[in-house]
Design a protein around this motif. Structure first.
Motif, PDB file in Angstrom:
ATOM      1  N   MET A  31      27.745  -0.774 -61.717  1.00 37.99           N
ATOM      2  CA  MET A  31      27.500  -1.404 -60.760  1.00 37.99           C
ATOM      3  C   MET A  31      27.139  -0.759 -59.405  1.00 37.99           C
ATOM      4  SD  MET A  31      29.142  -4.352 -61.318  1.00 37.99           S
ATOM      5  CE  MET A  31      29.841  -5.172 -59.757  1.00 37.99           C
ATOM      6  N   HIS A  32      27.061   0.543 -59.506  1.00 38.12           N
ATOM      7  CA  HIS A  32      26.807   1.311 -58.181  1.00 38.12           C
ATOM      8  C   HIS A  32      25.140   1.785 -58.481  1.00 38.12           C
ATOM      9  CE1 HIS A  32      27.447   4.635 -61.242  1.00 38.12           C
ATOM     10  NE2 HIS A  32      26.811   5.226 -60.479  1.00 38.12           N
ATOM     11  N   ILE A  33      24.447   1.344 -59.635  1.00 37.00           N
ATOM     12  CA  ILE A  33      22.927   1.693 -59.781  1.00 37.00           C
ATOM     13  C   ILE A  33      22.300   0.575 -59.606  1.00 37.00           C
ATOM     14  CG2 ILE A  33      21.408   2.837 -61.235  1.00 37.00           C
ATOM     15  CD1 ILE A  33      23.693   4.166 -62.794  1.00 37.00           C
ATOM     16  N   LEU A  34      21.479   0.794 -58.785  1.00 42.46           N
ATOM     17  CA  LEU A  34      20.319  -0.415 -58.307  1.00 42.46           C
ATOM     18  C   LEU A  34      18.979  -0.406 -59.377  1.00 42.46           C
ATOM     19  CD1 LEU A  34      20.723  -0.249 -54.409  1.00 42.46           C
ATOM     20  CD2 LEU A  34      21.873  -1.512 -55.886  1.00 42.46           C
ATOM     21  N   GLY A  35      19.086  -0.737 -60.466  1.00 49.32           N
ATOM     22  CA  GLY A  35      18.009  -0.848 -61.246  1.00 49.32           C
ATOM     23  C   GLY A  35      17.453   0.409 -61.774  1.00 49.32           C
ATOM     24  N   HIS A  71      18.598   5.648 -55.333  1.00 48.59           N
ATOM     25  CA  HIS A  71      18.721   4.315 -55.436  1.00 48.59           C
ATOM     26  C   HIS A  71      20.319   3.922 -56.130  1.00 48.59           C
ATOM     27  CE1 HIS A  71      17.816   5.849 -59.484  1.00 48.59           C
ATOM     28  NE2 HIS A  71      18.113   4.761 -59.906  1.00 48.59           N
ATOM     29  N   HIS A  72      21.278   4.930 -56.367  1.00 48.02           N
ATOM     30  CA  HIS A  72      22.583   4.707 -56.481  1.00 48.02           C
ATOM     31  C   HIS A  72      23.287   4.569 -55.164  1.00 48.02           C
ATOM     32  CE1 HIS A  72      22.546   6.932 -60.507  1.00 48.02           C
ATOM     33  NE2 HIS A  72      21.599   6.413 -60.392  1.00 48.02           N
ATOM     34  N   LEU A  73      24.264   3.498 -55.200  1.00 48.12           N
ATOM     35  CA  LEU A  73      24.838   3.202 -53.792  1.00 48.12           C
ATOM     36  C   LEU A  73      25.752   4.434 -53.233  1.00 48.12           C
ATOM     37  CD1 LEU A  73      26.153  -0.597 -54.573  1.00 48.12           C
ATOM     38  CD2 LEU A  73      24.206   0.276 -53.228  1.00 48.12           C
ATOM     39  N   ASN A  74      26.114   5.420 -54.023  1.00 51.57           N
ATOM     40  CA  ASN A  74      26.690   6.566 -53.643  1.00 51.57           C
ATOM     41  C   ASN A  74      25.765   7.622 -53.206  1.00 51.57           C
ATOM     42  OD1 ASN A  74      26.355   6.707 -56.401  1.00 51.57           O
ATOM     43  ND2 ASN A  74      27.987   8.325 -56.463  1.00 51.57           N
ATOM     44  N   SER A  75      24.654   7.510 -52.976  1.00 52.93           N
ATOM     45  CA  SER A  75      23.695   8.470 -52.895  1.00 52.93           C
ATOM     46  C   SER A  75      24.083   8.948 -51.469  1.00 52.93           C
ATOM     47  CB  SER A  75      22.236   7.933 -52.799  1.00 52.93           C
ATOM     48  OG  SER A  75      21.348   8.787 -52.025  1.00 52.93           O
ATOM     49  N   SER A  76      24.054  10.412 -51.436  1.00 57.92           N
ATOM     50  CA  SER A  76      24.391  11.098 -50.106  1.00 57.92           C
ATOM     51  C   SER A  76      23.379  11.060 -49.002  1.00 57.92           C
ATOM     52  CB  SER A  76      24.815  12.529 -50.392  1.00 57.92           C
ATOM     53  OG  SER A  76      23.802  13.379 -51.118  1.00 57.92           O
ATOM     54  N   GLN A  77      22.032  11.182 -49.766  1.00 59.39           N
ATOM     55  CA  GLN A  77      20.725  10.876 -48.904  1.00 59.39           C
ATOM     56  C   GLN A  77      20.668   9.600 -48.115  1.00 59.39           C
ATOM     57  OE1 GLN A  77      17.091  10.196 -50.952  1.00 59.39           O
ATOM     58  NE2 GLN A  77      15.907  11.568 -49.325  1.00 59.39           N
ATOM     59  N   TYR A 152      28.546  13.616 -50.488  1.00 57.70           N
ATOM     60  CA  TYR A 152      29.554  12.499 -50.638  1.00 57.70           C
ATOM     61  C   TYR A 152      30.091  12.561 -51.985  1.00 57.70           C
ATOM     62  CZ  TYR A 152      31.159   7.455 -50.412  1.00 57.70           C
ATOM     63  OH  TYR A 152      31.975   6.494 -50.217  1.00 57.70           O
ATOM     64  N   THR A 153      29.676  12.278 -53.163  1.00 56.49           N
ATOM     65  CA  THR A 153      30.274  12.355 -54.397  1.00 56.49           C
ATOM     66  C   THR A 153      29.873  13.403 -55.320  1.00 56.49           C
ATOM     67  OG1 THR A 153      28.823  10.584 -55.300  1.00 56.49           O
ATOM     68  CG2 THR A 153      31.171   9.703 -54.353  1.00 56.49           C
ATOM     69  N   GLU A 154      28.964  14.319 -54.585  1.00 59.70           N
ATOM     70  CA  GLU A 154      28.408  15.490 -55.841  1.00 59.70           C
ATOM     71  C   GLU A 154      29.858  16.230 -56.032  1.00 59.70           C
ATOM     72  OE1 GLU A 154      25.069  14.415 -52.930  1.00 59.70           O
ATOM     73  OE2 GLU A 154      27.304  14.610 -52.661  1.00 59.70           O
ATOM     74  N   ASN A 270      31.487   3.106 -41.542  1.00 56.35           N
ATOM     75  CA  ASN A 270      32.681   3.269 -41.737  1.00 56.35           C
ATOM     76  C   ASN A 270      33.117   2.545 -42.807  1.00 56.35           C
ATOM     77  OD1 ASN A 270      35.052   4.992 -41.583  1.00 56.35           O
ATOM     78  ND2 ASN A 270      36.055   3.269 -40.363  1.00 56.35           N
ATOM     79  N   ASN A 271      32.853   1.215 -42.731  1.00 58.07           N
ATOM     80  CA  ASN A 271      33.439   0.205 -43.734  1.00 58.07           C
ATOM     81  C   ASN A 271      32.746   0.392 -45.108  1.00 58.07           C
ATOM     82  OD1 ASN A 271      35.184  -1.093 -42.005  1.00 58.07           O
ATOM     83  ND2 ASN A 271      33.779  -2.801 -41.485  1.00 58.07           N
ATOM     84  N   ARG A 272      31.321   1.104 -45.238  1.00 61.60           N
ATOM     85  CA  ARG A 272      30.750   0.973 -46.344  1.00 61.60           C
ATOM     86  C   ARG A 272      31.206   2.205 -47.184  1.00 61.60           C
ATOM     87  NH1 ARG A 272      25.423   0.633 -48.301  1.00 61.60           N
ATOM     88  NH2 ARG A 272      25.417  -1.500 -47.430  1.00 61.60           N
ATOM     89  N   TYR A 273      31.576   3.402 -46.291  1.00 60.44           N
ATOM     90  CA  TYR A 273      31.814   4.800 -47.012  1.00 60.44           C
ATOM     91  C   TYR A 273      33.009   5.135 -47.012  1.00 60.44           C
ATOM     92  CZ  TYR A 273      26.671   5.186 -47.365  1.00 60.44           C
ATOM     93  OH  TYR A 273      25.278   4.550 -47.664  1.00 60.44           O
TER      94      TYR A 273
END
Length: 278
Positions: A31-35, A71-77, A152-154, A270-273
């Motif tokens: 779900m967190h990977i955009l294509g 392009h992952h929704l949890n990308s720290s970049q 973030y999630t590294e 704040n709501n996103r992360y």
């Protein structure tokens, strides 16, 4: 929270991709990977459509090198871009101009007033050394410089060098740089063993703090116990009191609260992360 539990918690609770099913791996929906973009342009298109917050200008892949998993929704970049970009003026072809709110925010973190004259900032910044470390975010105003490493999630800060000959690289590249930053290191140095096999990323970034006006921030969520413990061990073992003034770990939660105190609109970020964190 331990790393595996932390990452699972984030992926389960952060706002989902609005069009699920763009990417599957061996039948498993991610779900967190955009294509599965094949070019920087395709990656930027997905990020601009699904990853950026409402008040964030689109990314131009010609002006920023996108990480492998941007392009992952949890990308720290992209987390970094979503946080800082609304506090910056337009790109002038080389650097961005920070808005006053960003100067005030960093001023809170370093306990100094940062002047707007000639102030510049950028993502994916590489300084003029031969070492070529990419900093997630960089700000400069007169003599003040702030280098930021964003997590973030590294799973961890990189512990060891990936160079073909780490010993030669340490002697030829890093040792002279460490000498210039000797005020921040216990006994004026850091051993090759500690540098190359235990605290590589932390020490490599920290050594930019060569004067009281140069600061290095490591920014991560407060629930990520491994990152915080890694930094604490490095700081306790390797940094002098002066080093601890210049090189700091700041939690995302703390810097967001500082932004709120300054009246910066940070609600969407704040709501996103972070808002769903325990």
């Amino acid at each position: 929270m331990k790393y595996s539990k932390f990452k699972d918690f984030v992926l389960e609770n952060m706002p989902k991709n609005p069009i699920p099913g763009l990417w599957q791996h061996k039948g498993e929906l991610r779900m967190h990977i955009l294509g599965n973009p094949e070019t920087p342009e395709e990656k930027a298109e997905l990020i601009n459509k699904y990853s950026l917050l409402p008040n964030v200008p689109p990314i131009d892949p010609q002006t920023i090198h996108l990480h492998q998993y941007a392009h992952h929704l949890n990308s720290s970049q992209i987390m970094c871009y979503n946080f800082f970009r609304p506090m910056m003026e337009a790109f002038d072809g080389t650097m961005y101009k920070p808005k006053k709110c960003l100067l005030n925010l960093f001023g809170m973190e370093i306990d100094k007033e940062i002047e707007p004259n000639e102030a510049i900032c950028n993502f994916e910044y590489i300084d003029g050394s031969n070492e070529n470390t990419n900093f997630d975010f960089f700000l400069k105003s007169n003599n003040i410089e702030v280098y930021c490493e964003i997590k973030y999630t590294e799973d961890k800060f990189a512990e060891s060098s990936s160079a073909k000959n780490p010993h030669e690289q340490f002697l030829c590249v890093y040792k002279p740089m460490i000498e210039k930053a000797k005020e921040i290191f216990v006994d004026g140095a850091i051993s090759e063993t500690d540098f190359n096999t235990m605290y590589y990323q932390l020490a490599r970034n920290a050594m930019r703090a060569t004067s009281p006006d140069k600061h290095v921030f490591f920014i991560c969520p407060k629930e990520h116990e491994e990152l915080i413990q890694q930094f604490k061990e490095f700081s306790d073992k390797c940094l002098t009191d002066e080093g601890k003034n210049r090189v700091k770990l700041i939690t995302w939660e703390d810097i967001v609260q500082d932004a709120y105190r300054l009246g910066i609109n940070i609600e969407d970020f704040n709501n996103r992360y972070l808002a769903f964190m325990p």
